[in-house]
Design an enzyme around this catalytic site. Structure first.
Site, mmCIF file in Angstrom:
data_model
loop_
_atom_site.group_PDB
_atom_site.id
_atom_site.type_symbol
_atom_site.label_atom_id
_atom_site.label_comp_id
_atom_site.label_asym_id
_atom_site.label_seq_id
_atom_site.Cartn_x
_atom_site.Cartn_y
_atom_site.Cartn_z
ATOM 1 N N GLU A 89 0.794 -1.229 0.000
ATOM 2 C CA GLU A 89 0.000 0.000 0.000
ATOM 3 C C GLU A 89 0.834 1.290 0.000
ATOM 4 O O GLU A 89 0.753 2.099 0.934
ATOM 5 C CB GLU A 89 -0.968 -0.019 1.180
ATOM 6 N N GLU A 91 -5.733 -8.726 -0.410
ATOM 7 C CA GLU A 91 -6.215 -8.496 0.950
ATOM 8 C C GLU A 91 -7.725 -8.328 0.916
ATOM 9 O O GLU A 91 -8.255 -7.559 0.108
ATOM 10 C CB GLU A 91 -5.609 -7.243 1.592
#
Length: 345
Positions: free
Chosen positions: A152, A283
């Site tokens: 991220e 995720e």
């Protein structure tokens, strides 16, 4: 794999002790947990796992006082730690995807990561003295699935900046939530960081699978009014390294106020993103799953064209529910849909 399409079904182990799992003899204190998870994954039919490695450079790699990387760790056990884990996983039919860095949280050792993002000289020291030696040492291990450069990066990206190169214009990120960990780096700086490392990995191991974990579809597709900053041309424009291109995309997805957005993987077929490479839903969980249980999510990903699904995470979600999710598809072998789940090793 061995000429057959494989669906990557598994979880995020992420860590046992955040940033203190590998190198400096640390793995021997985490080994029991890591191996137990691998055994239970095998029993549940999972085949792959995402594990975080350096994070922000807390204990690996080894830095000198000026922020240059001198090796993988202080005590010289990093390679043997990683090899022991990856070899155990491979023996149990599990592929390991190490995630090198993390930008979702800024902590005390962020200055290590900061130097590598901002300074190409420091980044090159990491590539020469840590990354390439690690890839050389591990590339022939059957249990190594591939590499995830960073988790991220949007967490630390600056939004709202105009740029003449559409790849680096961050106005599309404004009011998206990007920059939640601190607005510190331009898109170009993070793409260069990724491009250089991917290039080094793929030059060292041309068969390597490499990705970077985007927090949302917002930055991984040009559809839905979004912008794919991880496309080949954007990475090459940022860093200039011709082999620094991802081999597959990774996207994370969670609901908002109990509902998935219209761009979320679990409400779309993979074709909705218009991508030219496989995409793994790297995720997701049940707690923020838009009302979907984990078995439904694994089944949806398998049957809607995705290349894999890794639930988040061993320590942050009901482990029995995650095992149930993997078990739902463990016997799947449709060559025109998700492909094999049991690895043809």
């Amino acid at each position: 794999m061995n000429g057959q399409r494989v669906f990557l079904s598994g979880i995020n182990q992420a860590w046992v002790a955040y940033a203190y799992d590998f190198g400096n003899g640390q793995y021997q204190y985490r080994r029991e947990v890591y191996e137990r998870v691998i055994r239970e994954m095998q029993e549940s039919g999972g085949n792959s796992i995402r594990v975080w490695i350096h994070i922000e450079g807390e204990t690996s790699p080894q830095f000198d006082g000026n922020g240059f990387v001198t090796g993988l760790d202080r005590d010289g056990t990093f390679i043997s730690d990683m090899r022991q884990y990856i070899r155990f996983a491979g023996q149990h039919g599990i592929l390991v995807f190490p995630t090198l860095w993390n930008a979702a949280v800024k902590q005390n050792y962020h200055h290590h990561l900061d130097g590598l993002v901002k300074s190409t000289a420091k980044l090159q020291s990491y590539i020469d003295n840590a990354l390439i030696p690690m890839v050389i040492a591990l590339k022939d291990e059957p249990g190594l699935g591939g590499w995830d450069i960073i988790n991220e990066p949007e967490g630390e990206m600056i939004s709202g900046e105009m740029n003449t190169d559409p790849c680096f214009d961050s106005r599309f990120l404004q009011n998206s939530g990007a920059g939640w960990a601190g607005r510190m780096y331009t898109i170009q700086e993070y793409l260069r960081f990724i491009n250089w490392q991917v290039d080094a990995i793929r030059r060292t191991d041309p068969q390597a699978q490499v990705t970077a974990g985007s927090w949302s579809p917002i930055s991984v597709t040009d559809n839905f009014g979004h912008r794919n900053i991880y496309k080949d041309q954007c990475l090459i424009n940022a860093g200039g390294k011709q082999m620094g291109m991802l081999t597959f995309y990774s996207v994370h997805t969670y609901d908002w106020n109990g509902r998935y957005g219209l761009d979320a993987p679990f409400v779309n077929d993979v074709s909705a993103y218009g991508l030219d490479k496989p995409i793994v839903i790297a995720e997701f969980n049940q707690k923020s799953g838009g009302g979907m249980k984990l078995p439904q999510q694994f089944d949806y990903a398998y049957n809607h064209g995705y290349a894999g699904a890794w639930s988040w995470s061993y320590t942050d979600e009901d482990w029995n529910a995650q095992k149930s999710g993997m078990s739902t598809i463990k016997n799947n072998r449709n060559p025109t849909s998700g492909g094999l789940v049991k690895l043809p090793m």
